[in-house]
Design an enzyme around this catalytic site. Structure first.
Site, PDB file in Angstrom:
ATOM      1  N   HIS A  92      51.500  32.040 110.203  1.00 34.63           N
ATOM      2  CA  HIS A  92      52.244  33.586 110.396  1.00 34.63           C
ATOM      3  C   HIS A  92      53.836  32.552 109.793  1.00 34.63           C
ATOM      4  O   HIS A  92      54.069  31.602 110.078  1.00 34.63           O
ATOM      5  CB  HIS A  92      53.159  33.175 112.348  1.00 34.63           C
ATOM      6  N   GLU A 149      50.391  40.751 106.605  1.00 31.02           N
ATOM      7  CA  GLU A 149      51.498  40.413 106.888  1.00 31.02           C
ATOM      8  C   GLU A 149      52.476  40.778 106.448  1.00 31.02           C
ATOM      9  O   GLU A 149      53.064  39.118 105.763  1.00 31.02           O
ATOM     10  CB  GLU A 149      51.607  39.694 108.353  1.00 31.02           C
TER      11      GLU A 149
END
Ligand code: PGA
Length: 224
Positions: A92, A149
């Protein structure tokens, strides 16, 4: 291909708050082709374990890049597997930014997870799609779920256009031809269906913090 709806709760929720979240969320719609994955903090996984019967899959937000052993503070893939964790978010952008994780660290985590049959949900933004792919074998590339993302869209309330997601998915497919591709970044109940037109699912953080709101989002995705 299956559809995935992933809740990344980040470093939010105490145990009583997550218990209340479950009550608000209720029982997810039973749709065979939709996998609903909840990724809370490690300390809350036990609560989720008790709730798995109602159709939620257990996810983690991170894993050690090392196996079991003398690595103070780290949680090994084996420990997640023992708990019943089936999916784990890796790479992430917050891990890359605040914890200085590199593509090489992420590749080691993927190796650990796959050795325990936990599916990595590999978060990628455009700048490191190719560099991350280079560090993975063909087998590994076929075994992960990708979450595209874009950093600017995360937590900003401003998702990017569906057209752009489609373009980046096409680029990502060159490196990860068979992997499901999800989109994450300000997904909510009003826009989730648009992203499902061009992806295999969504990764949601802010709009997953409220159990009722997330239940509505899941219902829309499952009915889509
Ligand atoms: P957001 O975060 O839904 O709050 O934009 C997404 C993520 O960080 O995975």
């Amino acid at each position: 291909m299956k559809r995935y709806v992933v809740a990344n709760l980040k470093s939010n929720k105490t145990a009583p708050e997550l218990t209340a979240w479950f009550a608000d969320f209720g029982v997810p719609p039973q749709a065979d082709d939709t996998e609903v994955i909840i990724a809370p903090s490690f300390t809350l996984l036990a609560l989720l374990q008790a709730d798995r019967a109602v159709g939620l899959q257990m996810g983690a937000q991170d894993v050690s890049s090392f196996p079991l052993g003398a690595y103070t503070g780290a949680v090994a893939a084996q420990q997640l597997a023992d708990f019943g964790v089936r999916y784990c978010i890796v790479g992430h952008s917050e891990r890359r930014q605040y914890f200085h994780e590199t593509d090489a660290d992420v590749a080691k985590k993927i190796t650990e997870l796959l050795s325990l049959e936990i599916t990595p949900i590999l978060c990628l933004d455009e700048p490191y799609i190719a560099s991350q792919a280079q560090l993975l074998s063909d087998e590994q590339r076929a075994a992960v779920i990708i979450a595209y993302e874009p950093k600017a869209a995360i937590g900003s309330g401003r998702s990017i256009s569906v057209g752009h997601v489609k373009e980046v998915s096409a680029v990502t497919k060159k490196d990860f031809p068979t992997a499901p591709i999800l989109y994450g970044g300000s997904v909510d109940e009003t826009n989730c269906e648009e992203f499902l037109l061009v992806t295999n699912g969504v990764l949601v953080a802010t709009a997953a913090l409220d159990g009722k709101e997330f239940a509505r989002l899941v219902a829309k995705c499952a009915a889509h």
